[in-house]
Design an enzyme around this catalytic site. Structure first.
Site, mmCIF file in Angstrom:
data_model
loop_
_atom_site.group_PDB
_atom_site.id
_atom_site.type_symbol
_atom_site.label_atom_id
_atom_site.label_comp_id
_atom_site.label_asym_id
_atom_site.label_seq_id
_atom_site.Cartn_x
_atom_site.Cartn_y
_atom_site.Cartn_z
ATOM 1 N N ASN A 11 -3.158 -52.594 69.594
ATOM 2 C CA ASN A 11 -2.309 -52.166 68.468
ATOM 3 C C ASN A 11 -1.181 -51.282 68.988
ATOM 4 O OD1 ASN A 11 -1.088 -51.119 66.249
ATOM 5 N ND2 ASN A 11 -2.912 -50.137 65.392
ATOM 6 N N PHE A 71 1.126 -49.987 67.539
ATOM 7 C CA PHE A 71 1.605 -49.057 66.522
ATOM 8 C C PHE A 71 0.718 -47.817 66.421
ATOM 9 C CE2 PHE A 71 1.489 -47.742 62.018
ATOM 10 C CZ PHE A 71 2.833 -47.438 61.836
ATOM 11 N N GLY A 89 -6.981 -47.376 67.481
ATOM 12 C CA GLY A 89 -7.798 -46.348 66.838
ATOM 13 C C GLY A 89 -8.896 -47.040 66.049
ATOM 14 N N ASP A 90 -9.552 -46.267 65.183
ATOM 15 C CA ASP A 90 -10.663 -46.825 64.411
ATOM 16 C C ASP A 90 -10.217 -47.882 63.398
ATOM 17 O OD1 ASP A 90 -12.724 -45.256 65.571
ATOM 18 O OD2 ASP A 90 -11.993 -43.533 64.445
ATOM 19 N N GLU A 112 -11.037 -53.174 60.617
ATOM 20 C CA GLU A 112 -10.504 -54.482 60.214
ATOM 21 C C GLU A 112 -11.351 -55.607 60.810
ATOM 22 O OE1 GLU A 112 -6.407 -55.279 60.922
ATOM 23 O OE2 GLU A 112 -5.749 -53.417 60.011
ATOM 24 N N GLY A 129 -5.696 -44.602 69.603
ATOM 25 C CA GLY A 129 -5.170 -44.305 68.271
ATOM 26 C C GLY A 129 -5.227 -42.818 68.006
ATOM 27 N N ARG A 184 3.030 -38.161 62.022
ATOM 28 C CA ARG A 184 2.448 -39.093 62.989
ATOM 29 C C ARG A 184 2.983 -38.896 64.409
ATOM 30 N NH1 ARG A 184 0.002 -44.030 63.659
ATOM 31 N NH2 ARG A 184 -0.864 -44.006 61.583
ATOM 32 N N GLY A 230 -10.171 -43.972 57.766
ATOM 33 C CA GLY A 230 -8.738 -43.798 58.020
ATOM 34 C C GLY A 230 -7.845 -44.631 57.119
HETATM 35 N N1 LIG Z 1 2.206 -53.890 64.787
HETATM 36 C C1 LIG Z 1 1.763 -53.120 63.810
HETATM 37 N N2 LIG Z 1 2.610 -52.470 62.982
HETATM 38 C C2 LIG Z 1 2.168 -51.673 62.010
HETATM 39 N N3 LIG Z 1 0.864 -51.422 61.759
HETATM 40 C C3 LIG Z 1 -0.031 -52.024 62.556
HETATM 41 C C4 LIG Z 1 0.363 -52.899 63.617
HETATM 42 N N4 LIG Z 1 -0.749 -53.344 64.231
HETATM 43 C C5 LIG Z 1 -1.788 -52.787 63.582
HETATM 44 N N5 LIG Z 1 -1.361 -51.992 62.583
HETATM 45 C C6 LIG Z 1 -2.151 -51.144 61.691
HETATM 46 O O1 LIG Z 1 -2.172 -49.809 62.184
HETATM 47 C C7 LIG Z 1 -3.240 -49.110 61.534
HETATM 48 C C8 LIG Z 1 -3.772 -47.981 62.393
HETATM 49 O O2 LIG Z 1 -4.310 -48.507 63.533
HETATM 50 P P1 LIG Z 1 -5.274 -47.783 64.548
HETATM 51 O O3 LIG Z 1 -6.514 -47.455 63.911
HETATM 52 O O4 LIG Z 1 -5.261 -48.602 65.767
HETATM 53 O O5 LIG Z 1 -4.496 -46.465 64.949
HETATM 54 P P2 LIG Z 1 -4.667 -44.965 64.544
HETATM 55 O O6 LIG Z 1 -3.514 -44.313 65.155
HETATM 56 O O7 LIG Z 1 -5.978 -44.388 64.874
HETATM 57 O O8 LIG Z 1 -4.556 -45.000 63.035
HETATM 58 P P3 LIG Z 1 -4.031 -43.835 62.179
HETATM 59 O O9 LIG Z 1 -3.016 -43.122 62.995
HETATM 60 O O10 LIG Z 1 -3.477 -44.584 60.995
HETATM 61 O O11 LIG Z 1 -5.229 -42.999 61.874
HETATM 62 C C9 LIG Z 1 -4.267 -50.186 61.192
HETATM 63 O O12 LIG Z 1 -4.432 -50.193 59.800
HETATM 64 C C10 LIG Z 1 -3.605 -51.490 61.637
HETATM 65 O O13 LIG Z 1 -3.785 -52.533 60.724
#
Ligand SMILES: Nc1ncnc2c1ncn2[C@@H]1O[C@H](COP(=O)(O)OP(=O)(O)OP(=O)(O)O)[C@@H](O)[C@H]1O
Length: 464
Positions: free
Chosen positions: A120, A122, A178-179, A184, A209, A277, A425
Site C-alpha cells: 500500500n 498510501f 498498516g492494519d 480488507e 502503516g 497524517r 482503523g
Molecule cells: N493507492 C491507494 N490510495 C489511497 N488509499 C489506499 C491506496 N491503497 C490502499 N489504500 C487504503 O489505505 C487505507 C490505509 O491503509 P493501511 O492500513 O495500509 O495504512 P495505515 O497508514 O495504517 O492506515 P491509517 O493511516 O489510515 O491508519 C486502507 O483503507 C486502504 O484501503
C-alpha cells in the site's frame, strides 16, 4: 566450541569442504543443524531458524542465513532483530548432493513458496514501496519465495482482489501496509462463498502503516521489534497461528474485525487525527493531547455477556442481543458465529462514557492509547499505555466479554453532536456533526452488536 566433530549414521550429508580457503568438515544433521568444524572450532546454523535459502555460485554454495543480533548493535537506517550470517563453502566432491540435501531439508519445513503481496503506497508515511524494495523483497529472494506483487491503487482494492483470486495459487497473502489492508483481506476472504477454504490461507503482515497493531502484537509477544526485517523473517519461517474474528453486525450489514472497535475518545483520536497524517504515527499522540484537553463525554449504553470471572460488572440488562434477521439465500459468505446468546445473563452499563474500546489483540497500534474520566488522570495514564498498566487504574473498567452490544448516543453537553465508531482503523459509522460526516460509512450511528468466532483466521506469526 569443541575440537572434534562426531559423524552420526543419521546425518543427512557430511563431507570435506573449503570455508574461507581453509579445509573444514561440514555436516547437515538429521535435526537440521548445519555444522562445520574449521581449525578445530565448531560453528553451526539451524536450518529451521537461521537459514533462509541457498544459491550456487560456481564451485561454491552460499547458504543465506540470518541470526538474532546481540543487543546494542545497530545496523543503519533499517533497524531489526536479525543480521546476515551467510555460510559460503566449496565441497571437494558432490556439489549436487549438497544442493539436493539442502533443498530437501528446506522443502520439508513447509515454508510458503508462493505469496501474493499487497503493497500500500498510501499507508503511513507513504514508504511501503521503499520498505518492500529495500528490506522485504531481498529477504524473500534469498528464501527463493515467488512473489506476485500487487500495489493497491485505491481503498478496498485489496479486498476486491482477494474476493476473486484462485486461493490454490498461493501459500499465503502478505500485506506490506498498516492494519487497514489486513482487515480488507480478511473481509474479502470471508465474503467468498468458499470462505472456509479461503480463510486457511495464512496472512502475513509487514509494518508499513500508521497503525500496525496486529504485527506489533505478534512480534512483541516474543520480544521482537515491530519492523520489516523481523516481520519478513517470521513469514519466511512459515509458522502460523489462528486469530479470533469479531463479527460486527447492524441488521444485515456486517464487518469482520480482527483488532478492535472504538467509540468516543479513541475513535475520535484515530479518525480525526487524519488531518495530521503527514506526521506519521506521531499524529496519534499529538491529537490525543488536544482531545484530552477538550474532553468529550458521550451518552449511551453497553450491553454485554461477561466472560467467566467478569460477572460482577454492570447490572442485569433490560434487553439482550437482538435477533439476527433471516439471512437471504443470496448471502454466500460467512455470516458470523452460530452461537445462540438470547437466553444468557446479559449485563448493562449506562453512560456517560469517555470511550469504549473493544480489543482482540494487546496492541491497538505501535503506541497504544486508552482513557478514563478526568483530564489529569488521562494525561498520566497516557504515559502508562506502552506498559499496559493503565488497565489497573480505578478510572478504567477492564473486562472480558463474550458478546457485546453498543448503543451510541450524543455528546452530553451538545445533544445535537454525535460520535464516530471505528473498527480496525476504518470508520464504521459517523454520527451527526462529526468530522467528515457527509462521507459515506458502512453502518449508521446506531445500535450494533459484536460476536466473536475464536481462531477463525490464520496469520503468519513468529514461533511461540
Ligand atoms: N493507492 C491507494 N490510495 C489511497 N488509499 C489506499 C491506496 N491503497 C490502499 N489504500 C487504503 O489505505 C487505507 C490505509 O491503509 P493501511 O492500513 O495500509 O495504512 P495505515 O497508514 O495504517 O492506515 P491509517 O493511516 O489510515 O491508519 C486502507 O483503507 C486502504 O484501503
Amino acid at each position: 566450541m569443541e575440537n572434534d566433530q562426531m559423524i552420526s549414521p543419521t546425518d543427512i550429508i557430511t563431507g570435506i569442504v573449503y570455508i574461507d580457503g581453509e579445509l573444514a568438515m561440514l555436516t547437515l544433521t538429521a535435526d537440521g543443524e548445519l555444522r562445520s568444524t574449521e581449525n578445530g572450532l565448531r560453528h553451526s546454523l539451524s536450518m529451521k531458524k537461521d537459514v533462509l535459502g541457498f544459491v550456487v555460485q560456481g564451485k561454491r554454495i552460499r547458504v543465506k542465513a540470518v541470526v538474532e543480533k546481540d543487543e546494542g548493535i545497530c545496523c543503519g537506517r533499517f533497524s531489526g532483530d536479525f543480521v546476515r550470517k551467510d555460510l559460503v563453502f566449496e565441497p571437494l566432491i558432490d556439489q549436487n548432493g549438497w544442493c539436493d540435501s539442502l533443498r530437501q531439508y528446506l522443502d520439508s519445513l513447509g515454508r510458503p513458496k508462493r505469496l501474493l503481496v499487497f503493497v500500500n503506497p498510501f499507508g503511513g508515511k507513504k514508504s511501503a514501496r521503499e520498505i518492500f524494495d529495500k528490506e522485504v523483497k531481498p529477504l524473500f529472494d534469498d528464501a527463493d519465495v515467488q512473489l506476485e506483487i500487487q500495489e493497491t491503487k485505491y481503498q478496498l482494492h485489496a479486498k476486491e482482489i482477494v474476493k476473486s483470486i484462485d486461493v490454490s495459487n498461493y501459500d499465503g497473502i502478505v500485506c506490506v501496509s498498516g492494519d487497514g489492508v489486513l482487515v480488507e483481506v480478511v473481509n474479502g476472504l470471508l465474503e467468498r462463498a468458499d470462505w472456509r477454504t479461503a480463510l486457511k490461507l495464512p496472512i502475513g503482515m509487514v509494518p508499513a502503516g500508521t497503525g500496525n497493531g496486529m504485527i506489533k502484537s505478534l512480534l512483541d509477544t516474543v520480544g521482537l521489534q515491530c519492523c520489516a526485517n523481523s516481520a519478513t523473517i517470521s513469514i519466511i519461517r512459515g509458522h502460523k497461528r489462528s486469530v479470533d474474528v469479531a463479527t460486527i453486525a447492524q441488521g444485515n450489514t456486517k464487518f469482520f474485525s480482527v483488532l478492535m472497535l472504538a467509540w468516543g475518545l479513541i475513535a475520535d483520536i484515530d479518525i480525526e487525527s487524519e488531518k495530521f497524517r503527514w506526521m506519521g504515527s506521531a499524529r496519534i499522540d499529538f491529537y490525543a493531547l488536544q482531545r484530552i484537553l477538550c474532553l468529550r463525554q458521550y451518552n449511551g449504553r453497553i450491553i454485554f455477556l461477561p466472560a467467566p470471572g467478569f460477572e460482577s460488572y454492570g447490572q442485569p440488562a433490560s434487553c439482550s442481543l437482538y435477533k439476527e434477521p433471516t439471512v437471504s439465500d443470496k448471502a454466500l459468505g460467512y455470516q458470523g458465529p452460530d452461537t445462540k446468546f438470547e437466553d444468557l445473563e446479559w449485563k448493562e452499563i449506562n453512560g456517560p462514557f469517555v470511550t469504549i474500546w473493544l480489543h482482540n489483540v494487546p496492541w491497538g497500534a505501535e503506541n497504544t492509547l486508552t482513557a478514563p474520566a478526568a483530564k489529569l488522570v488521562l494525561l498520566s495514564l497516557m504515559r502508562q499505555l506502552s506498559s499496559g498498566t493503565h488497565v489497573e487504574s480505578p478510572y478504567i473498567a477492564y473486562l472480558k466479554v463474550k458478546a457485546f452490544v453498543l448503543e451510541p448516543g450524543a455528546l452530553i453537553d451538545e445533544p445535537g453532536k454525535e460520535g464516530i465508531i471505528d473498527s480496525d482503523g476504518e470508520v464504521l459509522a459517523r454520527g451527526k456533526r462529526t468530522y467528515n460526516c457527509d462521507k459515506k460509512a458502512l453502518m449508521s450511528y446506531d445500535k450494533l452488536q459484536i460476536t466473536v468466532d475464536q481462531g477463525l483466521a490464520t496469520l503468519f506469526s513468529p514461533e511461540y
